[in-house]
Write a protein that holds these residues in place. Structure first.
Motif, PDB file in Angstrom:
ATOM      1  N   TYR A  17       0.851  -1.189   0.000  1.00  0.00           N
ATOM      2  CA  TYR A  17       0.000   0.000   0.000  1.00  0.00           C
ATOM      3  C   TYR A  17       0.882   1.233   0.000  1.00  0.00           C
ATOM      4  N   PRO A  18       0.521   2.242  -0.833  1.00  0.00           N
ATOM      5  CA  PRO A  18      -0.541   2.221  -1.839  1.00  0.00           C
ATOM      6  C   PRO A  18      -0.059   1.599  -3.143  1.00  0.00           C
ATOM      7  N   ARG A  19      -1.003   1.095  -3.947  1.00  0.00           N
ATOM      8  CA  ARG A  19      -0.689   0.499  -5.235  1.00  0.00           C
ATOM      9  C   ARG A  19      -1.618   1.063  -6.310  1.00  0.00           C
ATOM     10  N   LEU A  20      -1.041   1.470  -7.438  1.00  0.00           N
ATOM     11  CA  LEU A  20      -1.864   1.979  -8.528  1.00  0.00           C
ATOM     12  C   LEU A  20      -2.777   0.898  -9.093  1.00  0.00           C
ATOM     13  N   SER A  21      -2.338  -0.363  -9.030  1.00  0.00           N
ATOM     14  CA  SER A  21      -3.113  -1.449  -9.634  1.00  0.00           C
ATOM     15  C   SER A  21      -4.223  -1.969  -8.740  1.00  0.00           C
ATOM     16  N   GLU A  22      -4.337  -1.464  -7.515  1.00  0.00           N
ATOM     17  CA  GLU A  22      -5.366  -1.959  -6.595  1.00  0.00           C
ATOM     18  C   GLU A  22      -6.257  -0.818  -6.129  1.00  0.00           C
ATOM     19  N   THR A  23      -6.767  -0.071  -7.100  1.00  0.00           N
ATOM     20  CA  THR A  23      -7.650   1.053  -6.799  1.00  0.00           C
ATOM     21  C   THR A  23      -8.890   0.591  -6.054  1.00  0.00           C
ATOM     22  N   ARG A  34     -15.902   6.724   5.220  1.00  0.00           N
ATOM     23  CA  ARG A  34     -17.007   7.691   5.155  1.00  0.00           C
ATOM     24  C   ARG A  34     -18.205   7.207   5.945  1.00  0.00           C
ATOM     25  N   ARG A  35     -18.371   5.907   6.071  1.00  0.00           N
ATOM     26  CA  ARG A  35     -19.482   5.349   6.832  1.00  0.00           C
ATOM     27  C   ARG A  35     -19.164   5.179   8.309  1.00  0.00           C
ATOM     28  N   GLY A  36     -17.964   5.542   8.708  1.00  0.00           N
ATOM     29  CA  GLY A  36     -17.647   5.562  10.136  1.00  0.00           C
ATOM     30  C   GLY A  36     -16.700   4.485  10.620  1.00  0.00           C
ATOM     31  N   LEU A  37     -16.172   3.650   9.741  1.00  0.00           N
ATOM     32  CA  LEU A  37     -15.264   2.596  10.188  1.00  0.00           C
ATOM     33  C   LEU A  37     -13.868   3.175  10.407  1.00  0.00           C
ATOM     34  N   GLU A  38     -13.307   2.885  11.567  1.00  0.00           N
ATOM     35  CA  GLU A  38     -11.935   3.291  11.869  1.00  0.00           C
ATOM     36  C   GLU A  38     -11.006   2.176  11.422  1.00  0.00           C
ATOM     37  N   ILE A  39     -10.011   2.526  10.615  1.00  0.00           N
ATOM     38  CA  ILE A  39      -9.164   1.527   9.958  1.00  0.00           C
ATOM     39  C   ILE A  39      -7.695   1.800  10.227  1.00  0.00           C
ATOM     40  N   LEU A  40      -6.943   0.729  10.427  1.00  0.00           N
ATOM     41  CA  LEU A  40      -5.483   0.754  10.445  1.00  0.00           C
ATOM     42  C   LEU A  40      -5.018  -0.072   9.249  1.00  0.00           C
ATOM     43  N   ILE A  41      -4.173   0.497   8.401  1.00  0.00           N
ATOM     44  CA  ILE A  41      -3.651  -0.240   7.249  1.00  0.00           C
ATOM     45  C   ILE A  41      -2.338  -0.900   7.628  1.00  0.00           C
ATOM     46  N   VAL A  42      -2.265  -2.212   7.417  1.00  0.00           N
ATOM     47  CA  VAL A  42      -1.050  -2.980   7.675  1.00  0.00           C
ATOM     48  C   VAL A  42      -0.568  -3.522   6.336  1.00  0.00           C
ATOM     49  N   SER A  43       0.619  -3.136   5.929  1.00  0.00           N
ATOM     50  CA  SER A  43       1.127  -3.515   4.617  1.00  0.00           C
ATOM     51  C   SER A  43       2.314  -4.465   4.748  1.00  0.00           C
ATOM     52  N   LEU A  44       2.289  -5.553   3.965  1.00  0.00           N
ATOM     53  CA  LEU A  44       3.392  -6.511   3.969  1.00  0.00           C
ATOM     54  C   LEU A  44       4.584  -6.018   3.167  1.00  0.00           C
ATOM     55  N   ARG A  45       4.349  -5.051   2.288  1.00  0.00           N
ATOM     56  CA  ARG A  45       5.421  -4.516   1.450  1.00  0.00           C
ATOM     57  C   ARG A  45       5.353  -2.994   1.409  1.00  0.00           C
ATOM     58  N   HIS A  46       6.484  -2.383   1.163  1.00  0.00           N
ATOM     59  CA  HIS A  46       6.530  -0.949   0.959  1.00  0.00           C
ATOM     60  C   HIS A  46       6.093  -0.630  -0.473  1.00  0.00           C
ATOM     61  N   PRO A  47       5.606   0.573  -0.712  1.00  0.00           N
ATOM     62  CA  PRO A  47       5.117   0.904  -2.060  1.00  0.00           C
ATOM     63  C   PRO A  47       6.254   0.960  -3.068  1.00  0.00           C
ATOM     64  N   THR A  48       5.931   0.580  -4.298  1.00  0.00           N
ATOM     65  CA  THR A  48       6.904   0.652  -5.391  1.00  0.00           C
ATOM     66  C   THR A  48       6.470   1.646  -6.468  1.00  0.00           C
ATOM     67  N   ASP A  49       5.208   2.067  -6.438  1.00  0.00           N
ATOM     68  CA  ASP A  49       4.720   3.041  -7.420  1.00  0.00           C
ATOM     69  C   ASP A  49       5.123   4.451  -7.003  1.00  0.00           C
ATOM     70  N   ALA A  50       5.623   5.207  -7.954  1.00  0.00           N
ATOM     71  CA  ALA A  50       6.074   6.569  -7.645  1.00  0.00           C
ATOM     72  C   ALA A  50       4.911   7.523  -7.417  1.00  0.00           C
ATOM     73  N   ARG A  51       3.743   7.201  -8.004  1.00  0.00           N
ATOM     74  CA  ARG A  51       2.592   8.100  -7.906  1.00  0.00           C
ATOM     75  C   ARG A  51       1.437   7.425  -7.187  1.00  0.00           C
ATOM     76  N   ARG A  52       0.433   8.240  -6.859  1.00  0.00           N
ATOM     77  CA  ARG A  52      -0.754   7.739  -6.164  1.00  0.00           C
ATOM     78  C   ARG A  52      -2.003   8.235  -6.880  1.00  0.00           C
ATOM     79  N   HIS A  53      -3.107   7.517  -6.639  1.00  0.00           N
ATOM     80  CA  HIS A  53      -4.402   7.986  -7.113  1.00  0.00           C
ATOM     81  C   HIS A  53      -4.929   9.054  -6.150  1.00  0.00           C
TER      82      HIS A  53
END
Length: 415
Positions: A17-23, A34-53
């Motif tokens: 995360y983040p990944r351009l291919s997993e929009t 937006r619906r109220g869920l509190e989220i923690l993102i846990v990523s197994l890998r560091h990002p490799t894409d230079a840009r983000r959506h």
């Protein structure tokens, strides 16, 4: 479901995360927030894409990166192991992992347990549930960590993760998770047959139509007869075997010489060099433009500039295959007629001869005939594209589908 969201965050375990291919994952996280869920993102890998959506900038969740390779952060792994081995459930988790390792004696399996130790050790106290996106490695980490932390876990299964995971592992993960959603009826039928009753639910990803507004201006009625104004064929997808881009190139090479066309491909991948060489050997490289990865905004412009969309998905030699490619729904949202293959969940979106054309996978001759028919007939392209646009808006919008997933997380229905 009445009442507000359950207290505590849900940790989403992702491959990267983040990944351009997993929009689709990013838009899901944003919609749930937006619906109220509190989220923690846990990523197994560091990002490799230079840009983000743009959607990545809207997500509020904090991010934790686990050790991508255990030898790169040995002290972090050892510290987690020393603490976790004192917990009551450590032996149970270790024995589970050892059983898995005996059946899958790979470095990947060792890495997943090390990542799970770090996740369980560093998991914030307010996390109430783990949720793995993909049934293979993210679900392995989530399963081991959930056992160590005495928390429930759930999951979302998609494509490669389903069809390249051995049956024994799918059965055991489906037996241990609290619930799992998947994005096509074909996936659902397969997984439900391996799971306890009611454990698996079909939930389409849905397209965030606010990010893909329909364009009012009509396209020029190109019919492939003007060399100065060729028909633009767009294809979007990673350059991997299951996308069938080599089949698409073969089909393009079979088109009659009098047709004027250009193919634009968006997406990167390991087969790029091989496919460029194949286009040259077929004598069509001058008509093929390789765009590489694009942001969502840039991709929208490509859809609007194209006349039709082509995707030649197939089953790869290792069993990998598409689920329901989101790019097909994106293309249809812009009124593009689509030529695709009868595989996996694609016929759930595209109704042959009504909202697009479907052909057999791996058949360049059949694909070429479908392309030729639509290149020569702009009126039919327009009719199929409009029918596809209406179907996407009616059944495959994000808001029409995210509510079912939100309820799984204990969120109340939107008013």
């Amino acid at each position: 479901m009445s009442g507000g969201p359950r207290a505590g965050r849900v940790a989403f375990v992702l491959k990267g995360y983040p990944r351009l291919s997993e929009t689709f994952i990013a838009q899901e996280i944003a919609a749930l927030e937006r619906r109220g869920l509190e989220i923690l993102i846990v990523s197994l890998r560091h990002p490799t894409d230079a840009r983000r959506h743009p959607v990545h900038g809207e997500i509020r969740a904090s991010i934790v990166y686990l050790p991508e390779y255990l030898f790169l952060e040995p002290l972090r792994v050892i510290r987690a192991w020393l603490r976790e081995r004192k917990k009551a459930r450590y032996r149970e988790a270790r024995n589970l992992w050892l059983r898995d390792l005996a059946r899958d004696p790979t470095p990947n399996r060792i890495r997943r347990f090390g990542q799970a130790l770090v996740l369980a050790d560093e998991l914030p106290a307010d996390v109430r549930q783990l949720h793995a996106h993909f049934l293979h490695t993210p679900a392995s980490v989530a399963r081991y960590a959930a056992l160590l932390a005495a928390l429930p876990w759930s999951g979302s299964a998609h494509a490669k993760d389903i069809w390249t995971t051995p049956e024994w592992e799918k059965r055991e993960k489906l037996a241990s998770c609290e619930w799992l959603v998947t994005c096509t009826a074909a996936n659902h039928a397969h997984l439900a047959a391996l799971a306890p009753p009611g454990r698996v639910e079909l939930v389409y990803h849905g397209l965030d139509l606010s990010r893909f507004p329909a364009e009012d201006a009509g396209k020029e009625a190109r019919s492939g007869g003007d060399s100065g104004d060729p028909v633009i064929i767009l294809s979007v997808g990673r350059l991997v075997e299951k996308k069938g881009t080599d089949v698409l190139l073969e089909a393009l090479a079979r088109l009659p010489k009098d047709l004027q066309w250009r193919m634009v491909h968006v997406g990167g991948g390991p087969l790029k060099g091989r496919l460029e060489r194949r286009a040259r050997s077929l004598g069509i490289s001058g008509r093929v433009l390789w765009r590489g990865a694009r942001t969502q905004v840039e991709l929208l412009a490509e859809y609007r500039a194209a006349d039709l969309f082509a995707l030649a998905s197939r089953v790869a030699r290792d069993g990998d295959r598409d689920g329901l490619p989101n790019v097909l729904a994106e293309a249809q949202s812009q009124g593009l007629a689509c030529v695709a293959t009868r595989i996996s969940g694609i016929p759930e979106l595209i109704e042959d001869q009504r909202t697009g054309l479907l052909v057999a996978p791996g058949s360049p001759d059949e694909f070429a005939r479908a392309l030729e028919a639509l290149i020569r007939d702009p009126a039919r392209r327009s009719a199929l594209g409009e029918a596809g646009r209406q179907r996407v808006h009616a059944q495959f919008g994000l808001e029409a589908n995210i509510g079912r997933l939100a309820r799984r997380f204990g969120l109340k229905a939107m008013e």
